[in-house]
Write an enzyme that holds these catalytic residues in place. Sequence first.
Site, PDB file in Angstrom:
ATOM      1  N   LYS A 185      -5.209  -3.345 -15.830  1.00  0.00           N
ATOM      2  CA  LYS A 185      -6.668  -3.501 -15.861  1.00  0.00           C
ATOM      3  C   LYS A 185      -7.266  -2.882 -17.136  1.00  0.00           C
ATOM      4  O   LYS A 185      -6.533  -2.414 -17.991  1.00  0.00           O
ATOM      5  CB  LYS A 185      -7.283  -2.900 -14.596  1.00  0.00           C
ATOM      6  CG  LYS A 185      -6.702  -3.475 -13.282  1.00  0.00           C
ATOM      7  CD  LYS A 185      -6.973  -4.968 -13.097  1.00  0.00           C
ATOM      8  CE  LYS A 185      -6.120  -5.595 -12.017  1.00  0.00           C
ATOM      9  NZ  LYS A 185      -6.576  -5.470 -10.667  1.00  0.00           N
TER      10      LYS A 185
HETATM   11  C1  LIG Z   1      -6.230  -5.824  -9.196  1.00  0.00           C
HETATM   12  C2  LIG Z   1      -7.277  -6.414  -8.313  1.00  0.00           C
HETATM   13  C3  LIG Z   1      -7.567  -5.900  -7.044  1.00  0.00           C
HETATM   14  C4  LIG Z   1      -6.737  -4.846  -6.384  1.00  0.00           C
HETATM   15  O1  LIG Z   1      -6.597  -3.696  -7.120  1.00  0.00           O
HETATM   16  P1  LIG Z   1      -5.282  -2.754  -6.893  1.00  0.00           P
HETATM   17  O2  LIG Z   1      -5.652  -1.534  -7.654  1.00  0.00           O
HETATM   18  O3  LIG Z   1      -4.128  -3.493  -7.481  1.00  0.00           O
HETATM   19  O4  LIG Z   1      -5.154  -2.510  -5.438  1.00  0.00           O
HETATM   20  C5  LIG Z   1      -8.611  -6.454  -6.337  1.00  0.00           C
HETATM   21  N1  LIG Z   1      -9.324  -7.475  -6.822  1.00  0.00           N
HETATM   22  C6  LIG Z   1      -9.067  -8.014  -8.029  1.00  0.00           C
HETATM   23  C7  LIG Z   1      -9.914  -9.141  -8.531  1.00  0.00           C
HETATM   24  C8  LIG Z   1      -8.023  -7.523  -8.805  1.00  0.00           C
HETATM   25  O5  LIG Z   1      -7.743  -8.075  -9.986  1.00  0.00           O
END
Ligand SMILES: *Cc1c(COP(=O)(O)O)cnc(C)c1O
Length: 374
Positions: free
Chosen positions: A180
């Site tokens: 991210k």
């Molecule tokens: C990555 C992601 C999540 C979940 O996040 P995690 O930290 O991996 O649990 C939820 N929604 C979206 C759109 C994502 O890209």
Amino acid sequence: MLPYGRQSLSEEDIEAVVGVLRSDWLTTGPSVGAFEAEIGRLTGGHRAVTTTSGTAALHAAYAAAGLGRGDEVVTTPMTFVATASMASLVGAKVVFADVEEDTALLDPSAVESAVTDRTRVIAAVDYAGHPADYDALQVIADRVGALTLDDAAHSIGGSYRGRPVGDLADLTTFSFFPTKNLTTGEGGAVVAKDPSIAQRAHEFHFIGLVRDPERFHIRDEGPWHQEVHEIGVNYRLTDLASALGLSQLTKLERFKARRQHITARYNAAFADLDGVRIPVQRVDVDPVWHLYPLRIRDGRRREVFEKMRADGIGVQVNYMPVYWHPVYADAGYRRGMCPNAEAFYAEELSLPLFPDLTADQVDQVVESLTRALR
Ligand SMILES: *Cc1c(COP(=O)(O)O)cnc(C)c1O
């Protein structure tokens, strides 16, 4: 294999974590509060509650919204499954509304047709880092008495009509997974505009413990006393992770600029290339490009994916419509219900995009894609 996304860590980040290891607090210490305060500052001055993941943040946000059995959540199928599945986990019914044909963002006109008097939350996703149309969504939510939620796992640091992500919806959730825009290893956060909802999210992620004597049901038990009014979980982020997050936050603007720069290079390279369609950007939005979602036309997406992977380019596909997952298909959700999302999925290919991607690597990606389409 060149990955589609990865973390950017510096010596300062490493020093920040080592500093916590040498301190008295590994968890629930000062770094957690400092990280939450910085996230709050970045997102419009609202309270932030950190969590162990973006999925945990969604769970806490839905719980804090009071979502449960008999309630409905209207959301987009063009997302990671957790946006929907955490609403299902708390017992709500998930209603998928289609996305806009070009941006793949939740379409307010589709939401308009999907809301009922049981709709409690309208959950949008800032797909690829581009905020959805929150002004239009909020009007619908206010009319039916629902809350808006921004799954901003892709978009921390972005803005819409001059307002930062975190200030766009009643509730916002973030993910700090390594791919991210910034990372804490695993991690996430909930931001809520209503302080009572933020407090409820805090208590939910902290086992449900109530520590304010004013609110105790059991009086005069003693100075050690704390009590539980609603069931919670332990989704607390550690000080180790929070110190990393604080250090990463200081670089968010630079990360954003690098992501923008690489996106502009891809756009320039592909604008006139036959057989592809570049991502669109609305004029009133300042995105943080988390993904570069190129569209491959003429039914060639899989072929291009396989050729590029064979070239060592770690392309990805984001996302299969959520209701195609067997857990939803088995519950009666049918293919064809959101044609724009399905058409988008059929063509989508995410190219490598992260701050440390070099100019040479960008050229390599462009060459590989151009060759694959030949
Ligand atoms: C990555 C992601 C999540 C979940 O996040 P995690 O930290 O991996 O649990 C939820 N929604 C979206 C759109 C994502 O890209």
